[in-house]
Design a protein around this motif. Sequence first.
Motif, PDB file in Angstrom:
ATOM      1  N   ASP A  76       0.823  -1.214   0.000  1.00 37.02           N
ATOM      2  CA  ASP A  76       0.000   0.000   0.000  1.00 37.02           C
ATOM      3  C   ASP A  76       0.859   1.266   0.000  1.00 37.02           C
ATOM      4  N   HIS A  77       2.158   1.092  -0.218  1.00 34.74           N
ATOM      5  CA  HIS A  77       3.076   2.239  -0.290  1.00 34.74           C
ATOM      6  C   HIS A  77       3.856   2.229  -1.609  1.00 34.74           C
TER       7      HIS A  77
ATOM      8  N   ASP B 282       4.257   3.945   8.591  1.00 35.02           N
ATOM      9  CA  ASP B 282       3.442   3.064   9.433  1.00 35.02           C
ATOM     10  C   ASP B 282       4.084   2.849  10.809  1.00 35.02           C
TER      11      ASP B 282
ATOM     12  N   HIS C 268      -1.971   6.314   7.383  1.00 38.79           N
ATOM     13  CA  HIS C 268      -3.324   5.797   7.122  1.00 38.79           C
ATOM     14  C   HIS C 268      -4.452   6.468   7.892  1.00 38.79           C
TER      15      HIS C 268
HETATM   16 ZN   LIG Z   1       0.695   0.901   5.227  1.00 36.62          ZN
END
Ligand SMILES: [Zn+2]
Length: 284
Positions: free
Chosen positions: A105-106, A206, A263
């Motif tokens: 997701d990055h 994160d 996020h």
């Molecule tokens: Zn992430």
Amino acid sequence: MRVHHLNCGCMCPIGGALFDGFSRGLTACLVCHCLLVETEQGLVLIDTGFGQRDIKAPLSRLSPFFMNLNRIQFEQKYTALAQIEQLGFKANDVRHIVLTHLDFDHAGGLEDFPEATVHVMLSEIEAARERRGFIASGRYRPSQWDEIKQWKYYTNAGEPWFGFEAVRDLDGLPPEILLIPLAGHTRGHAGIAIDTPSGWLLHAGDAYFYRDEMGTSKPRCTPGLRAYQWLMEVDREARLYNQERLRALSLNHSSDVQLFCSHDAIEFQTFADKNNSQLQPSKQ
Ligand SMILES: [Zn+2]
């Protein structure tokens, strides 16, 4: 130097407020907070969220486990490329991409920018290439980055930055952009610090997930995000130690450094609103 805050992906896991602390329905709203930095060396992107190829063929790129768990929303409008074009730039204007880490997701948008050199900690690319175990093979997706030609890897340099050890002078990048190793979530996870005209910004990736984990001596995290951080951590001791250090930074240097994670949707909105009002021509 001008900084834009972009949301390059939405994830809507089942759990609502048990994840994000504000949604009223069954599903939560998580964003992928990225930055686009206009510099004299061209455009620099900090993290990429999900990319055009993820949208076109998700099953060939992403793990079904994480697609379902996170309920990733595949929409073209969230890609960094779509938003950069909206701002009037082209893919080739992005000359550098600095990554907090290589999770799906990055890193999804990397291949949308063929002229970009990708900067990441050495220990992160090593972990991503090893992909040992169920979680590692689901989180690291080589199809998202196997066409990258220009990589720059870094090891801990130990330059001081507000009590952290920073990597300074990233190859080809302006001196205002630093890597701050923050291992724990992944082996080579790093924050990215940027010395902007209005003070330091720290993209903490994160290293934490929920706004109320910072800026308070009584941190709070939702059960959903606490569980997700636990599921994804590779080194709990390092993760909690770094989170504690970030919390101290957020309390002791709140006027020098503004930090945010990847996020949290409310955190993103605060920065995006502030940013937009700064970019508006002043009405006089
Ligand atoms: Zn992430």
